[in-house]
Design an enzyme around this catalytic site. Structure first.
Site, short mmCIF file in Angstrom:
data_model
loop_
_atom_site.label_atom_id
_atom_site.label_comp_id
_atom_site.label_asym_id
_atom_site.label_seq_id
_atom_site.Cartn_x
_atom_site.Cartn_y
_atom_site.Cartn_z
CG ASP A 295 -1.56 -1.17 1.64
OD1 ASP A 295 -1.49 -2.13 0.88
OD2 ASP A 295 -2.17 -1.19 2.71
CD GLU B 169 -7.01 -5.09 4.10
OE1 GLU B 169 -6.43 -5.85 4.86
OE2 GLU B 169 -6.74 -5.02 2.89
#
Ligand code: FRU
Length: 520
Positions: free
Chosen positions: A61, A243
């Site tokens: 990420d 998430e």
């Protein structure tokens, strides 16, 4: 999310154990402190040429994206000891134009409270945190501490939110000595804080992914957090854990529309991980949706964990990780794994009764443009673009505008006849990217597939932009209403382009523009 946050399918466990060992033995373990790229890097097979990727090793990420003193900071989930997921650090790079990146030393290392999972960073202009010194505003990072020992012991409270701050433009960071600042109330998945300033109440809002919903917290000083509300248990997609959220307003015809981004893994529209969003209102306490259907920011298989830069005013710039947890750990690259998408500017449009968030490559990408070739009025059912415009050996942008949209396909291929086909299917009213015969596909059963995205425009005419790099394609159609991202791994780059249509496709203009590589 699997138990023990392994992120790896069991069949690859052997590989996961062996690969880091072999890599270390080969002394390929790069210097984690390296600040610039050497000439041999960024030239490997499948290496993205116009997208950010770490010089070596594992990335997932994007984290802590913040614009500060004329620099865009990009931190990212990073494991500097291997090319598969492991104990998370925050890698760091900066850019002045969102396009060219400078690699910097690792910003945050794991510590006694755990790995450094995803989170955000803010410029604390008013020094609400008290971390600033001598009138200097601190950069404050808010991240999840993930304690692997707590996880193994079966406890539910192994993810907690912590702070670190920097007084030297993000180069060095000091962790707050009273971490964590937000303790886990007993929720197994409790992570990925995205913090922003809510001016009307002069307070910070933390948007946090809490298992299968979002919890909002507020704080005056970034240290002491109060729960405001929860959102989403019965709304949106729930095929996997929630998430990496984000919350920000966009303006539509002078009206403020709040957008809540929620990444989800698995459960995406084309399998695995993906980014969904909600539109509505946020009053400093509660998010109230104005529509309840599930919407996806990118329908392709390979945009995940995408969120926006903070401190960019009303311009919202989004960046995603260009992979999918279904196969991220096993894609066929050797020295590094994964890249980011191109930065995208988000907008909002109303289509019928629906608010749609649109995505477009940032205008800064045009600084890479070289030698555009424009072809006008293509009416044939089959058109060899390469014969007219020459081969495309590196990254390029393709812009197509059609007056009357019919089914068509654009095939990108190499001389081994490996290809990726992008197109529009009029009967199904959907765009697609088909990577079934794209080259190396057997590292994952579900990789060789055709992926689709609905068309959200009823206009006859169409404008589409494709950004093609060595190992990826990004599709932005109808002003960014339909967006798709897909990666691929051909044995040779695709350099031929052919267009086909079953009926009389009328392409008003096709512009092919080579894009200069971003690495020195
Ligand atoms: C999303 C994610 C986050 C977590 C990080 C761990 O891809 O699972 O929820 O913080 O990756 O690397």
């Amino acid at each position: 999310m699997e138990l023990l946050f392994t992120k790896q399918p069991i069949k690859f466990i052997m590989k996961i154990i062996l690969v880091p060992v072999i890599i270390t033995l080969l002394a390929f373990h790069g210097n984690a402190q390296s600040v610039s790229s050497s000439s041999s890097t960024y030239n490997e097979p499948h290496r993205p040429q116009i997208h950010f990727s770490p010089e070596a090793h594992w990335m997932n990420d994007p984290n802590g994206m913040v614009f500060f003193n004329n620099q865009y900071h990009l931190f990212y989930q990073y494991y500097p000891d291997s090319t598969v997921w492991g104990p998370m650090h925050w890698g760091h790079a900066t850019s002045k134009d969102l396009i060219h990146w400078q690699n910097l030393p690792i910003a945050l290392y794991p510590d006694s409270l755990g790995y450094i999972f995803s989170g955000s960073a803010v410029v604390d202009i008013n020094n609400t945190s008290g971390f600033g010194k001598n009138g200097k505003a601190p950069l404050v990072a808010i991240f999840t501490h993930h304690d692997p020992k707590g996880e193994k012991s079966g406890s539910n409270t192994f993810q907690n939110q912590s702070l670190a701050y920097s007084l030297d433009e993000g180069i060095t960071w000091k962790k707050y000595d009273s971490n964590p600042v937000l303790k886990n109330p007993g929720i197994k998945d409790f992570r990925d804080p995205k913090v922003s300033w809510f001016e009307p109440d002069k307070k910070w809002i933390m948007t946090l992914a809490t298992l299968n919903d979002i919890t909002f917290y507020s704080s005056k000083d970034l240290k002491d957090w109060t729960k405001e509300s929860e959102f989403g248990q019965k709304l949106g997609a729930h095929g996997g854990v929630w998430e990496c959220p984000d919350l920000f307003p966009l303006t539509y015809n002078g009206q403020k529309i709040w957008v809540l981004i929620v990444n989800i893994n698995p459960g995406g529209p084309n399998g695995g991980s993906a980014t969904q969003y909600f539109t509505g209102n946020f009053d400093g306490h509660t998010f109230t949706p104005n529509q309840t259907n599930t919407k996806w920011l990118d329908y392709g298989p390979d945009e995940y964990a995408g969120i926006t830069w903070s401190n960019t005013g009303s311009r919202k710039i989004f960046l995603g990780w260009m992979s999918n947890w279904q196969y991220a750990n096993v894609v066929p690259t050797e020295k590094w794994r994964s890249a980011t998408t191109v930065p995208r500017e988000l907008g909002i449009e109303k289509v019928g009764q629906q608010f749609l968030v649109t995505s477009k490559p940032v205008s800064e990408l045009s600084t890479l443009a070289a030698a555009p070739v424009a072809i006008k009025n293509i009416k044939a059912r089959k058109f060899d673009v390469t014969a007219k415009a020459g081969k495309m050996e590196g990254p390029f942008r393709l812009e197509l505008s059609a007056d009357k949209l019919e089914s068509y396909s654009i095939t990108f291929s190499n001389k081994l006849d490996e290809n990726v086909v992008v197109g529009f299917d009029k009967a199904a009213n959907e765009y697609y990217i088909d990577r079934t015969r794209s080259g190396k596909v057997d590292f994952e059963k579900g990789f060789a597939k055709r992926h689709t995205a609905p068309r959200f425009s009823s206009r006859q005419s169409e404008k589409m932009t494709l950004i093609v790099d060595n190992a990826s394609i990004e599709l932005f159609a109808d002003n960014g209403r339909s967006t798709m991202t897909a990666i691929f791994f051909p044995h040779e780059v695709y350099s031929n382009i052919q267009i086909k249509s079953t009926s009389n496709l009328n392409i008003k203009s096709l512009v092919l523009t080579k894009l200069k590589r971003i690495w020195k």
